[in-house]
Design an enzyme around this catalytic site. Structure first.
Site, PDB file in Angstrom:
ATOM      1  N   GLY A  74       0.764  -1.196   0.069  1.00 39.99           N
ATOM      2  CA  GLY A  74      -0.120  -0.032   0.034  1.00 39.99           C
ATOM      3  C   GLY A  74       0.772   1.176  -0.135  1.00 39.99           C
ATOM      4  CG  ASN A 159      -5.571   4.015   8.879  1.00 44.07           C
ATOM      5  OD1 ASN A 159      -5.992   5.099   8.158  1.00 44.07           O
ATOM      6  ND2 ASN A 159      -4.382   4.248   9.680  1.00 44.07           N
ATOM      7  CD  GLN A 187      -7.373  -0.442   7.256  1.00 41.96           C
ATOM      8  OE1 GLN A 187      -8.046  -1.131   7.766  1.00 41.96           O
ATOM      9  NE2 GLN A 187      -5.775  -0.412   7.606  1.00 41.96           N
ATOM     10  N   GLY A 208      -2.193  -6.734   0.101  1.00 42.45           N
ATOM     11  CA  GLY A 208      -2.342  -8.034   0.484  1.00 42.45           C
ATOM     12  C   GLY A 208      -2.476  -8.186   1.897  1.00 42.45           C
ATOM     13  CG  HIS A 209      -0.287  -6.271   5.287  1.00 43.47           C
ATOM     14  ND1 HIS A 209      -0.287  -6.132   6.364  1.00 43.47           N
ATOM     15  CD2 HIS A 209       0.225  -5.486   4.633  1.00 43.47           C
ATOM     16  CE1 HIS A 209      -0.126  -4.702   6.514  1.00 43.47           C
ATOM     17  NE2 HIS A 209       0.337  -4.425   5.160  1.00 43.47           N
ATOM     18  CB  THR A 245      11.957  -9.255 -10.753  1.00 48.90           C
ATOM     19  OG1 THR A 245      13.027  -8.930 -11.745  1.00 48.90           O
ATOM     20  CG2 THR A 245      11.648 -10.823 -11.040  1.00 48.90           C
ATOM     21  CB  CYS A 338       6.753   6.623  19.229  1.00 50.02           C
ATOM     22  SG  CYS A 338       6.156   6.227  20.815  1.00 50.02           S
TER      23      CYS A 338
HETATM   24  C1  LIG Z   1      -5.101   3.213   5.034  1.00 46.27           C
HETATM   25  C2  LIG Z   1      -3.787   2.521   4.926  1.00 46.27           C
HETATM   26  N1  LIG Z   1      -3.030   2.883   3.755  1.00 46.27           N
HETATM   27  C3  LIG Z   1      -1.636   2.524   3.498  1.00 46.27           C
HETATM   28  C4  LIG Z   1      -1.300   1.708   4.278  1.00 46.27           C
HETATM   29  C5  LIG Z   1       0.042   0.983   4.039  1.00 46.27           C
HETATM   30  O1  LIG Z   1      -0.056  -0.429   3.396  1.00 46.27           O
HETATM   31  P1  LIG Z   1       1.274  -1.136   3.450  1.00 46.27           P
HETATM   32  O2  LIG Z   1       1.477  -1.714   4.864  1.00 46.27           O
HETATM   33  O3  LIG Z   1       1.008  -2.363   2.491  1.00 46.27           O
HETATM   34  O4  LIG Z   1       2.348  -0.575   3.002  1.00 46.27           O
HETATM   35  C6  LIG Z   1      -1.990   1.150   5.367  1.00 46.27           C
HETATM   36  C7  LIG Z   1      -1.344   0.130   6.366  1.00 46.27           C
HETATM   37  O5  LIG Z   1      -1.044   0.378   7.682  1.00 46.27           O
HETATM   38  C8  LIG Z   1      -3.285   1.667   5.688  1.00 46.27           C
HETATM   39  O6  LIG Z   1      -3.983   1.297   6.944  1.00 46.27           O
END
Ligand SMILES: Cc1ncc(COP(=O)(O)O)c(C=O)c1O
Length: 396
Positions: A74, A159, A187, A208-209, A245, A338
């Site tokens: 992301g 998020n 999200q 993905g995660h 790649t 932080c």
């Molecule tokens: C709204 C949002 N955008 C972007 C990201 C970043 O994605 P990634 O962890 O795949 O770099 C996050 C992850 O914390 C997210 O919650």
């Protein structure tokens, strides 16, 4: 202290466990050799897996396969959208056009816009949000009417507080001025219905995660007609927009996860939304002055993500509460970052009108596909004593 018997994982917005289908799809290809750009049989095999995955993702999110540009996740996709579209529009519009993002974007967008302001003197303006975290459409109208705008970046869903943005209205305002819209849907996909083509946005970030796939892979969905300046130069593997790649096994796992998350979205929303509502109701029975940040609870996810419960606990440091719950195996998050070891209040809560002290009283519980009623019971059992201890620690 004795170790907790089990982990109650309530931080799905940070990352969510991989689904078995994604693990299977990924591991099936880990021992295979073949660069998808190679012309021999092994390369062609890898290419076939990548292209089938691209088709699966396209079908799930409502775009054409050629519009899916794979990235490392992301953060890279957000940077590519913000910088890539701004630079290409800068060339087209001339001068230094204005760049708009909502005040509650993820740092992957906000730090990219800050960087453009500092490095390129971009005229970056943040679109205000209301007390629920929803974009102020009148402010957006004002900002687009004053001077040329290169891009509007507004996330599909937040998020921290789970607010789902009025994407349709934002696209309509942008269209009157011919401004492209990027949305960070990291999200949103799998949590609420998302259809790229129907939404009218020009670029959309997914990863993905956050939806049951592996870490380190994502995509920017980009309308074919949209010009974008690449950030990563090299072999030009992804339409010359992004080089490097491709990670075939991760892409296969990503596609399996997206497909399943979208297929199960409605059922998951109903189940997870009900658990979330139960959690909020029962926590407030134990801690009556706890309050919800963001929009009204809305299990179907029209205005708020079904898995998001963002609560303020007056007179408690969110970070203390987090550590006290963690000692009971309950894993949550505060929106604070932080800086030099000092917790900073969340920019999202500040933008919604919380003062810095209120903002530091918060804790986010984010539920996901593995959440159960037993997880909610564990929170309800632990929250009262944890809040008491956090309050006592603060009073000292
Ligand atoms: C709204 C949002 N955008 C972007 C990201 C970043 O994605 P990634 O962890 O795949 O770099 C996050 C992850 O914390 C997210 O919650």
């Amino acid at each position: 202290m004795t170790a907790p018997e089990r982990t109650v994982y309530l931080d799905h917005a940070a990352t969510t466990p991989m689904v078995p289908a994604a693990v299977e799809a990924m591991t099936a290809h880990l021992l295979e050799v073949g660069n998808p750009s190679s012309l021999h049989a092994s390369g062609r095999h890898a290419r076939r897996i990548v292209e089938e995955s691209r088709e699966t993702i396209a079908q799930a999110v409502g775009c054409r396969p050629g519009e899916v540009v794979f990235t490392s996740g992301g953060t890279e996709a957000d940077n590519l959208a913000v910088k890539g579209i701004h630079w290409s529009r800068m060339d087209a519009l001339g001068g230094t056009p204005r760049l708009l993002a909502s005040a509650v974007e993820h740092h992957a967008v906000l730090d990219a816009t800050d960087w453009l302001r500092d490095a390129d003197e971009a005229d970056v303006r943040l679109i205000r949000v209301d007390a629920t975290g929803s974009v102020d459409l009148d402010h957006l109208r004002e900002l687009v009417s004053e001077r040329p705008v290169s891009l509007i970046s507004v996330m599909w869903a937040n998020n921290e507080v789970g607010t789902v943005q009025p994407i349709e209205e934002i696209v309509a305002i942008a269209a009157e001025h011919g401004i492209p819209v990027h949305t960070d849907a990291v999200q949103a996909v799998g949590a609420v219905p998302v259809d790229f083509a129907a939404s009218g946005v020009d670029a959309m970030t997914i990863t993905g995660h956050k939806l049951g796939g592996p870490y380190g892979v994502g995509a920017l969905v980009v309308r074919r007609e949209l010009e974008l300046t690449p950030l990563v130069h090299g072999g030009g593997q992804e339409r010359d927009i992004r080089s490097g790649t491709l990670d075939t096994p991760a892409i296969a796992g990503f596609a399996a996860a997206v497909e399943l998350a979208v297929k199960e979205q409605a059922d998951r929303a109903t189940r997870i939304g009900a658990l979330r509502d139960d959690l909020v109701r029962r926590v407030r029975e134990v801690v009556p002055d706890a309050h919800v940040h963001g929009g009204a609870l809305d299990p179907l996810g029209v205005h708020r993500l079904p898995g998001n419960a963002h609560l303020g606990f007056p007179d408690c440091e969110g970070d203390s509460l987090l550590m006290l719950l963690d000692a009971h195996g309950i894993e949550t998050s505060t929106g604070s970052a932080c800086s030099a070891g000092v917790p900073q209040p969340s920019h999202v809560l500040l933008a919604m009108g919380c003062d810095p002290v209120q903002a530091r009283h918060s804790l986010r519980f984010s539920l996901g596909h593995t959440s159960t009623a037993a997880d909610v019971d564990a929170v309800v059992e632990a929250i009262g004593p944890a809040v008491e201890r956090a309050r006592a620690a603060r009073a000292r």
